[in-house]
Scaffold this motif. Sequence first.
Motif, short mmCIF file in Angstrom:
data_model
loop_
_atom_site.label_atom_id
_atom_site.label_comp_id
_atom_site.label_asym_id
_atom_site.label_seq_id
_atom_site.Cartn_x
_atom_site.Cartn_y
_atom_site.Cartn_z
N PHE A 1 51.30 -34.39 21.76
CA PHE A 1 51.08 -35.29 22.88
C PHE A 1 52.09 -36.42 22.86
O PHE A 1 52.65 -36.75 21.82
N GLU A 2 52.31 -37.01 24.03
CA GLU A 2 53.25 -38.12 24.15
C GLU A 2 52.67 -39.43 23.64
O GLU A 2 53.41 -40.28 23.14
N THR A 3 51.36 -39.62 23.78
CA THR A 3 50.75 -40.89 23.35
C THR A 3 49.54 -40.63 22.47
O THR A 3 48.91 -39.57 22.54
N GLN B 1 46.73 -42.11 22.81
CA GLN B 1 45.56 -42.05 23.68
C GLN B 1 45.34 -40.64 24.22
O GLN B 1 44.21 -40.16 24.29
N GLU B 2 46.42 -39.96 24.63
CA GLU B 2 46.29 -38.58 25.12
C GLU B 2 45.76 -37.66 24.02
O GLU B 2 44.91 -36.80 24.27
N ARG C 1 42.06 -38.39 23.43
CA ARG C 1 41.26 -37.85 24.54
C ARG C 1 41.18 -36.32 24.50
O ARG C 1 40.22 -35.74 25.00
N SER C 2 42.17 -35.68 23.90
CA SER C 2 42.14 -34.21 23.84
C SER C 2 40.96 -33.70 23.03
O SER C 2 40.56 -32.55 23.18
#
Length: 140
Positions: free
Chosen positions: A103-105, A107-108, A111-112
């Motif tokens: 993921f790029e962040t 947070q992403e 959340r995954s």
Amino acid sequence: MSIETHVHQSGPVSVLAVSGKLVSGEPSTSFRSAVEEILKAGNQRIVLDFSDVSYADSAGIGALAVNFSTVKSAGGVMAMVQPQERVREVMDITRLTQLIPIFETEQEAVRSFDYRPEEPNPPSPRMDSLKSPSSHSIAS
């Protein structure tokens, strides 16, 4: 040569920030130990922040593969944030990118992990719109 690791929590997810060169010897051993400690603490959702890992040799990639296997065997899940291009290329060649989502962040990545297999899948809109033949009424 050494690596530094730092763990912080983002809700129920442990984020392991790794920096330095992930190479044979102490760096690979320290990395494996850091993941094992997270699991021992009862945390099974792990995000690896590799944004500051400038290089990984075959032993470092091996340590990553072992950690993935260890986490999976413990019933956990793992994701990664921003591996640098050199590390990402080696992960692509070894196909680790097919096992560990990237993921790029942070947070992403966190959340995954929101989806939990024990929860039912929400019905898809397409399936909601389909009706069985017995549900249609015929006006006389």
